[in-house]
Design a protein around this motif. Structure first.
Motif, PDB file in Angstrom:
ATOM      1  N   VAL A   1     -10.156   7.255  18.941  1.00 43.61           N
ATOM      2  CA  VAL A   1      -9.105   6.518  18.231  1.00 43.61           C
ATOM      3  C   VAL A   1      -8.968   7.047  16.803  1.00 43.61           C
ATOM      4  N   ILE A   2     -10.102   7.223  16.140  1.00 46.22           N
ATOM      5  CA  ILE A   2     -10.085   7.710  14.760  1.00 46.22           C
ATOM      6  C   ILE A   2      -9.454   9.103  14.689  1.00 46.22           C
ATOM      7  N   VAL A   3      -9.892   9.998  15.575  1.00 48.70           N
ATOM      8  CA  VAL A   3      -9.392  11.376  15.581  1.00 48.70           C
ATOM      9  C   VAL A   3      -7.898  11.406  15.887  1.00 48.70           C
ATOM     10  N   TRP A   4      -7.472  10.610  16.872  1.00 50.90           N
ATOM     11  CA  TRP A   4      -6.058  10.609  17.264  1.00 50.90           C
ATOM     12  C   TRP A   4      -5.151  10.196  16.106  1.00 50.90           C
ATOM     13  N   PHE A   5      -5.495   9.099  15.449  1.00 54.87           N
ATOM     14  CA  PHE A   5      -4.625   8.610  14.389  1.00 54.87           C
ATOM     15  C   PHE A   5      -4.708   9.476  13.131  1.00 54.87           C
TER      16      PHE A   5
ATOM     17  N   HIS B   1      -6.670  -0.676  10.967  1.00 57.73           N
ATOM     18  CA  HIS B   1      -6.533  -0.577  12.411  1.00 57.73           C
ATOM     19  C   HIS B   1      -6.927   0.785  12.961  1.00 57.73           C
ATOM     20  N   THR B   2      -6.725   1.823  12.184  1.00 62.00           N
ATOM     21  CA  THR B   2      -6.895   3.176  12.718  1.00 62.00           C
ATOM     22  C   THR B   2      -8.112   3.920  12.177  1.00 62.00           C
ATOM     23  N   LEU B   3      -8.769   3.375  11.169  1.00 59.17           N
ATOM     24  CA  LEU B   3      -9.923   4.078  10.599  1.00 59.17           C
ATOM     25  C   LEU B   3     -11.101   3.150  10.315  1.00 59.17           C
TER      26      LEU B   3
END
Length: 496
Positions: free
Chosen positions: A402-406, A417-419
């Motif tokens: 999730v972290i890498v994608w965003f 939400h993303t990190l």
């Protein structure tokens, strides 16, 4: 955004129109929550796992570990929900890891997910076979071996799983209400009477939380949540997936955390902080029944005994539905035989995948019976341990994805939400996985003559499964990349 051909995950494309291999439905948040919370088997956890967490874990402080696990998994869910909104695929971990970390890690995650849900389901088949054999024999009915009852339950689950998801959701909803109701009745009885030694917050005192073996207690606590993350699996059958799935995920995590924390606190108060360990040590499996008899009388005792069986049935039915949808998604990506992805023309269910899963369950029960494994001490304990470790690793890898994608796509700029939340969830899950590995021999009973844990044959074989299955997925993706690049490119493009 065009999907790249490198190992990095592709950008999500709009899902294709529903076809003969697509699942459809109008499940709302409540129905999906029933599906996934039923997989957590609330009464089985309170009656089986909680006493063991108290006995083998950190004693009186065990209830606090449910709250801690809830916080970790809620942080994980923030990233999961954000990913659900921008990756319109029903594969959950399989899809999210694929988009974030690449297709090979994605397929490895898919195999690890199948291992998780298969092992937790078959472990419960062992337990339910044992319980039914003993319970019905006590009623004067013919005595049958545990595996005979387990196979009978496999057949019933297979029939329900073959039909439309609405039928399963209604059955699970009814059973779940009964489970939650009897546990809350016991807690109410404790509150009204004041418990055995008065009511207190002793389980949440730092000295209690850190006493004994909190790492072992954390294993039992996290295991109780297995299944909540499967909300994304039902994306195709959700009424409004962009809103329904995140709501169902948050509701499942918060609801499970609050319920288990309250129920286990009530269990401690029912016997008192000074005596609960002795009660758990005397008969951990019968602790919830004894508690019901003490606070609800004979009628409550009987109800608990019956609902223990239905609780485990709800658990295996829910995991059956999850596994069949994982297999369906993999088939539609070209990673399993095409026949597995067929959808029943009338029931609109992944009927072929359901038949495959039923066959797998039958085969495993037969093998365990032929090997003479004990249904509780070996089938249940060993494979629940495998599932707990596998799901913790799987969620940690998903948080990283999730972290890498965003960070790469910037399609959602919200830091929390993303990190931030995914990173905190990743740290918590990684720590939990390390604790589980360190204490795995004790979890599966791999100890020497003096009672000290050791990494022996049982630990080695079971831990090898957690490594081997993802390795198979990675190897399959590597072969596809070289020999069938079109199929390799579709790893994250399962039909939605």
């Amino acid at each position: 955004m065009t999907a790249p051909t490198s190992t990095a995950g592709p950008a999500p494309a709009a899902p294709p129109a529903a076809g003969p291999r697509a699942l459809t439905g109008r499940l709302g948040p409540v129905a999906i929550v029933f599906m996934v919370v039923a997989a957590a088997a609330p009464l089985t956890v309170v009656g089986g796992a909680a006493p063991l967490g108290i006995l083998l874990g950190n004693g009186v402080g065990f209830p606090a570990l449910y709250a801690l696990s809830g916080v970790i998994l809620l942080l994980f869910s923030v990233g999961l929900a954000a990913m659900t909104r921008v990756v319109p695929r029903p594969g959950a971990f399989f899809s999210f890891v694929g988009y974030g970390l690449g297709r090979r890690p994605g397929l490895a995650a898919a195999y690890l997910a199948l291992l998780t849900y298969t092992t937790i389901q078959v472990s419960v088949y062992g337990y339910i076979g044992f319980i039914m054999s003993g319970t019905l024999a006590g009623l004067g009915l013919p005595t049958l071996p545990w595996w005979a009852w387990a196979l009978a339950i496999v057949a019933v689950v297979g029939v329900l799983g073959y039909r439309h998801i609405d039928l399963s959701s209604k059955v699970l909803g009814a059973l779940l209400v009964g489970e939650v109701g009897i546990v809350l009745a016991i807690v109410a009885g404790v509150l009204i009477t004041g418990g055995n030694e008065g009511l207190s917050a002793a389980p949440f005192a730092p000295s209690a939380v850190l006493s004994g073996s909190p790492a072992i207690g954390l294993m039992f606590a996290i295991a109780a949540f297995i299944g909540f993350e499967a909300t994304a699996i039902f994306r195709d059958e959700a009424r409004d997936p962009e809103r329904t799935i995140p709501r169902a995920t948050y509701a499942a995590v918060i609801g499970v955390a609050v319920f288990y924390t309250l129920a286990s606190w009530g269990l401690v108060m029912a016997w008192g902080p000074d005596h609960v360990l002795d009660v758990a040590a005397a008969d951990p499996g019968g602790m919830i029944v004894a508690t019901a008899a003490k606070y609800l009388g004979t009628a409550g005792q009987v109800v608990v005994q019956v609902l223990l069986v239905t609780s485990m049935f709800a658990c295996v039915l829910s995991f059956h539905n999850v596994i069949t949808r994982y297999q369906h998604t993999l088939s539609n990506a070209g990673l399993l035989p095409a026949a597995v992805g067929a959808v029943h023309p009338r029931h609109l269910s992944p009927s072929a995948s359901s038949l495959v899963q039923t066959t797998t369950a039958v085969a495993l029960v037969v093998v365990f019976a032929a090997l003479g494994l004990d249904p509780v001490l070996q089938v249940f304990t060993w494979f629940a341990g495998v599932a707990t470790l596998a799901i913790t690793i799987l969620m940690a890898v998903t948080s990283l994805a999730v972290i890498v994608w965003f960070r790469r796509t910037r399609v959602d700029a919200r830091p929390w939400h993303t990190l931030v939340a995914p990173a905190l969830g990743l740290l918590g899950l990684a720590g939990a996985a390390a604790a589980i590995v360190a204490n795995f021999p004790l979890l599966v009973g791999d100890v020497d003559a003096a009672g000290a844990q050791r990494f022996g044959v049982v630990s080695g074989v079971l831990l090898a499964l957690v490594v081997a299955l993802p390795a198979v997925g990675w190897a399959q993706a590597t072969v596809l990349r070289r020999r069938r690049p079109q199929t390799y490119a579709r790893i994250t493009d399962a039909i939605a």
